[in-house]
Design a protein around this motif. Sequence first.
Motif, PDB file in Angstrom:
ATOM      1  N   HIS A 171      15.907  -5.443 -13.262  1.00 55.00           N
ATOM      2  CA  HIS A 171      15.567  -4.346 -12.360  1.00 55.00           C
ATOM      3  C   HIS A 171      14.312  -4.724 -11.588  1.00 55.00           C
ATOM      4  N   ILE A 172      14.195  -4.225 -10.376  1.00 53.03           N
ATOM      5  CA  ILE A 172      13.121  -4.679  -9.486  1.00 53.03           C
ATOM      6  C   ILE A 172      12.395  -3.485  -8.875  1.00 53.03           C
ATOM      7  N   PHE A 173      11.082  -3.464  -8.955  1.00 50.00           N
ATOM      8  CA  PHE A 173      10.264  -2.525  -8.198  1.00 50.00           C
ATOM      9  C   PHE A 173       8.921  -3.196  -7.962  1.00 50.00           C
ATOM     10  N   TYR A 174       8.328  -3.101  -6.750  1.00 49.39           N
ATOM     11  CA  TYR A 174       8.837  -2.428  -5.573  1.00 49.39           C
ATOM     12  C   TYR A 174      10.003  -3.219  -4.942  1.00 49.39           C
ATOM     13  N   PRO A 175      10.702  -2.603  -3.996  1.00 45.80           N
ATOM     14  CA  PRO A 175      11.881  -3.255  -3.410  1.00 45.80           C
ATOM     15  C   PRO A 175      11.530  -4.546  -2.666  1.00 45.80           C
ATOM     16  N   ARG A 176      12.437  -5.510  -2.814  1.00 43.47           N
ATOM     17  CA  ARG A 176      12.219  -6.831  -2.206  1.00 43.47           C
ATOM     18  C   ARG A 176      13.529  -7.374  -1.626  1.00 43.47           C
ATOM     19  N   TYR A 177      13.390  -8.444  -0.861  1.00 43.86           N
ATOM     20  CA  TYR A 177      14.554  -9.121  -0.281  1.00 43.86           C
ATOM     21  C   TYR A 177      15.210 -10.046  -1.305  1.00 43.86           C
ATOM     22  N   VAL A 178      14.391 -10.596  -2.197  1.00 44.21           N
ATOM     23  CA  VAL A 178      14.916 -11.487  -3.240  1.00 44.21           C
ATOM     24  C   VAL A 178      14.397 -11.037  -4.601  1.00 44.21           C
ATOM     25  N   CYS A 179      15.129 -11.375  -5.627  1.00 42.85           N
ATOM     26  CA  CYS A 179      14.714 -11.031  -6.990  1.00 42.85           C
ATOM     27  C   CYS A 179      13.490 -11.874  -7.374  1.00 42.85           C
ATOM     28  N   PRO A 180      12.391 -11.236  -7.808  1.00 42.29           N
ATOM     29  CA  PRO A 180      11.204 -12.030  -8.170  1.00 42.29           C
ATOM     30  C   PRO A 180      11.401 -12.800  -9.471  1.00 42.29           C
ATOM     31  N   ASN A 181      12.507 -12.531 -10.166  1.00 48.13           N
ATOM     32  CA  ASN A 181      12.802 -13.293 -11.385  1.00 48.13           C
ATOM     33  C   ASN A 181      13.567 -14.569 -11.062  1.00 48.13           C
ATOM     34  N   CYS A 182      14.659 -14.450 -10.235  1.00 51.60           N
ATOM     35  CA  CYS A 182      15.524 -15.620 -10.056  1.00 51.60           C
ATOM     36  C   CYS A 182      15.748 -15.992  -8.580  1.00 51.60           C
ATOM     37  N   MET A 183      15.118 -15.235  -7.652  1.00 55.32           N
ATOM     38  CA  MET A 183      15.193 -15.537  -6.219  1.00 55.32           C
ATOM     39  C   MET A 183      16.585 -15.269  -5.629  1.00 55.32           C
TER      40      MET A 183
ATOM     41  N   LYS B 121      12.512   3.755 -17.825  1.00 60.87           N
ATOM     42  CA  LYS B 121      13.433   3.279 -18.887  1.00 60.87           C
ATOM     43  C   LYS B 121      14.082   1.967 -18.488  1.00 60.87           C
ATOM     44  N   GLU B 122      14.250   1.771 -17.171  1.00 61.63           N
ATOM     45  CA  GLU B 122      14.882   0.542 -16.673  1.00 61.63           C
ATOM     46  C   GLU B 122      13.949  -0.661 -16.807  1.00 61.63           C
ATOM     47  N   GLY B 123      12.671  -0.424 -17.151  1.00 63.69           N
ATOM     48  CA  GLY B 123      11.763  -1.532 -17.430  1.00 63.69           C
ATOM     49  C   GLY B 123      10.773  -1.880 -16.327  1.00 63.69           C
ATOM     50  N   VAL B 124      10.893  -1.216 -15.185  1.00 66.97           N
ATOM     51  CA  VAL B 124       9.939  -1.518 -14.108  1.00 66.97           C
ATOM     52  C   VAL B 124       8.818  -0.484 -14.106  1.00 66.97           C
ATOM     53  N   ARG B 125       7.697  -0.860 -13.516  1.00 68.74           N
ATOM     54  CA  ARG B 125       6.567   0.064 -13.421  1.00 68.74           C
ATOM     55  C   ARG B 125       6.412   0.589 -12.007  1.00 68.74           C
ATOM     56  N   ILE B 126       6.033   1.851 -11.917  1.00 69.54           N
ATOM     57  CA  ILE B 126       5.842   2.504 -10.631  1.00 69.54           C
ATOM     58  C   ILE B 126       4.564   3.340 -10.713  1.00 69.54           C
TER      59      ILE B 126
ATOM     60  N   GLY C  77       0.807  -1.228   0.000  1.00 73.67           N
ATOM     61  CA  GLY C  77       0.000   0.000   0.000  1.00 73.67           C
ATOM     62  C   GLY C  77       0.833   1.266   0.000  1.00 73.67           C
ATOM     63  N   GLN C  78       2.078   1.183   0.459  1.00 76.18           N
ATOM     64  CA  GLN C  78       2.916   2.393   0.479  1.00 76.18           C
ATOM     65  C   GLN C  78       3.233   2.892  -0.921  1.00 76.18           C
ATOM     66  N   PHE C  79       3.072   2.027  -1.927  1.00 73.92           N
ATOM     67  CA  PHE C  79       3.368   2.425  -3.306  1.00 73.92           C
ATOM     68  C   PHE C  79       2.103   2.786  -4.084  1.00 73.92           C
ATOM     69  N   GLU C  80       0.949   2.755  -3.428  1.00 72.34           N
ATOM     70  CA  GLU C  80      -0.316   3.094  -4.103  1.00 72.34           C
ATOM     71  C   GLU C  80      -1.066   4.213  -3.394  1.00 72.34           C
ATOM     72  N   THR C  81      -1.288   3.999  -2.108  1.00 72.50           N
ATOM     73  CA  THR C  81      -2.185   4.878  -1.359  1.00 72.50           C
ATOM     74  C   THR C  81      -1.740   6.348  -1.351  1.00 72.50           C
ATOM     75  N   PRO C  82      -0.438   6.645  -1.239  1.00 77.74           N
ATOM     76  CA  PRO C  82      -0.037   8.061  -1.239  1.00 77.74           C
ATOM     77  C   PRO C  82      -0.377   8.797  -2.535  1.00 77.74           C
ATOM     78  N   PHE C  83      -0.696   8.052  -3.605  1.00 70.83           N
ATOM     79  CA  PHE C  83      -0.976   8.683  -4.888  1.00 70.83           C
ATOM     80  C   PHE C  83      -2.472   8.799  -5.166  1.00 70.83           C
ATOM     81  N   GLY C  84      -3.285   8.417  -4.192  1.00 72.00           N
ATOM     82  CA  GLY C  84      -4.733   8.621  -4.320  1.00 72.00           C
ATOM     83  C   GLY C  84      -5.395   7.727  -5.348  1.00 72.00           C
TER      84      GLY C  84
END
Lengths: 389, 134
Positions: free
Chosen positions: B38-50, B93-98, A136-143
């Motif tokens: 490239h990874i977003f959102y941040p994680r402890y392990v890579c969701p592609n290869c762990m 550009k790095e390929g991840v969505r935010i 939620g920290q990556f969604e909620t702040p953006f409404g």
Amino acid sequence: MSIKHAAAIVGIGDVELERGKVIGGKSVFQIQAESAKKALDEAGISKQEVDGLFTAGLWGLPGVGQFPSAVMGEYLGIQPKYSDSTQIGGSSFEAHVGHAAAAIQSGLCEVALVVYGSTQRSDEKRLPVKPPELTGQFETPFGLPNPVGGYAMAARRHMHQYGTTSEHLAEIAVATRKWAQLNPQATKRDPLTIDDVLNSQMISDPLHLLDCCLVTDGAGAIVLVSPERAKDCKTQPIWLLGQGESHSHWSIQGMPDLTSLTAAKNAAKVAFEMAGVTHDDIDVVEVYDSFTITALLTIEALGFCRPGEGGDFVANQRTAPGGGFPLNTNGGGLSHAHPGMYGIHLLIEAVRQLRGECGDRQVEDAKLALVNGTGGTLSTASVCILGRE
Amino acid sequence: MDQITKPTPIADGDSGPFWEGCQEEKLVIQKCKECDNHIFYPRYVCPNCMSDDLQWVEACGKGKVYSYTIARRAAHPSFKADVPYVVALIELKEGVRIMSNIINCDVEEVDCDMDVRVVFKDQEGMLIPKFELI
């Protein structure tokens, strides 16, 4: 390994609504008990025989609803041998049906009760804003409007990529309303036109108010039993022929392709292969329509048309009564009822169609039905293929 | 009447460096040293290869609008004054969505695949990444 013919649905139950609300201020427990009793009574099964309990809910949160199976077990006086609270949103109950069949097949239980209820309309409760923590920290702040915003983004991308229009989406809302007009139990039965949908208030572009499902109360229950036990039931057994489930993401940010329901595609592949039937064999289709775009994307993902062709597929009232592709024949979440997690009603309607109990909205000689539940933000899916034989 | 404040992100063990970067007006994301994903959102392990061998890299801050919606109703009372506003998925550009907002333009101007760049905006005392059309 397959669960084809491992279990039959022998009982269904739901409750009457008045303007989308339960009658007489019944509680969320009462309406689940009422549904469960109807389902067991029509099958001729006593409550003492229920040894598998499957439920998921959004009621009583935070609080007693954290353990819905234990709570409903206590309320109904059921101490199951097999307990499953799989919670994947609106597709939970299609998953429960598959899990129940697998449990029955392996002898872990013999009589499974799946039950759900919601009094969200009467309680005037809405889906809460996700706290800005964890994902939620990556969604909620953006409404982000929840849940419509994620679905709106999927609709926008589909329009951009394939030329799908608001008129295409409105076709679904109008066709679904025509089915609701044939269902005395449906909440919204007034005539509806494409222009009515397009002129309704814009909520989250490109989705209008009438692209969105209703917000109602509701409850439902399903009883599944082994083939052996089905022989002694009072109802015509409706067989589970194929089932699949998956989820591809939770946050809309993590959805691999906003125009493609990966989870539904994968679930459908498994279910079709298990059932050994083809798309042309299916007589009636019940899919989750939280929004018009949900239904359109689901038709594509299930393989009834190719990716991007959903708009043309639903044009000219193809999915309306008499339109050649009977879809959401009770009036769907758009016009019948949508009690938060609508998936159980898809199953109930499919069973009624296969039993031939649907009166004016009966699809003639329906032998095979496909049900697809969707949960989260186009995140989860479960497909059940049901048949008379 | 109490002032209604906008929600601000609650950082955690995964996301701390990301939000700390934002306070220095830097968009830092993870990259897997094993598979270069490239990874977003941040994680402890890579969701592609762990792999747990991940590094923080500064993203260039540019990307395209993958999709968006114009919110005509506020998601939370604190957003009422902003209506209508754009919530978008930006493909960096790095390929991840935010997820973010597109700001500094008329909401009707926004379309899919438009080029955007990051700008950092104060929200209740915290800098948050937003995007504007290039």
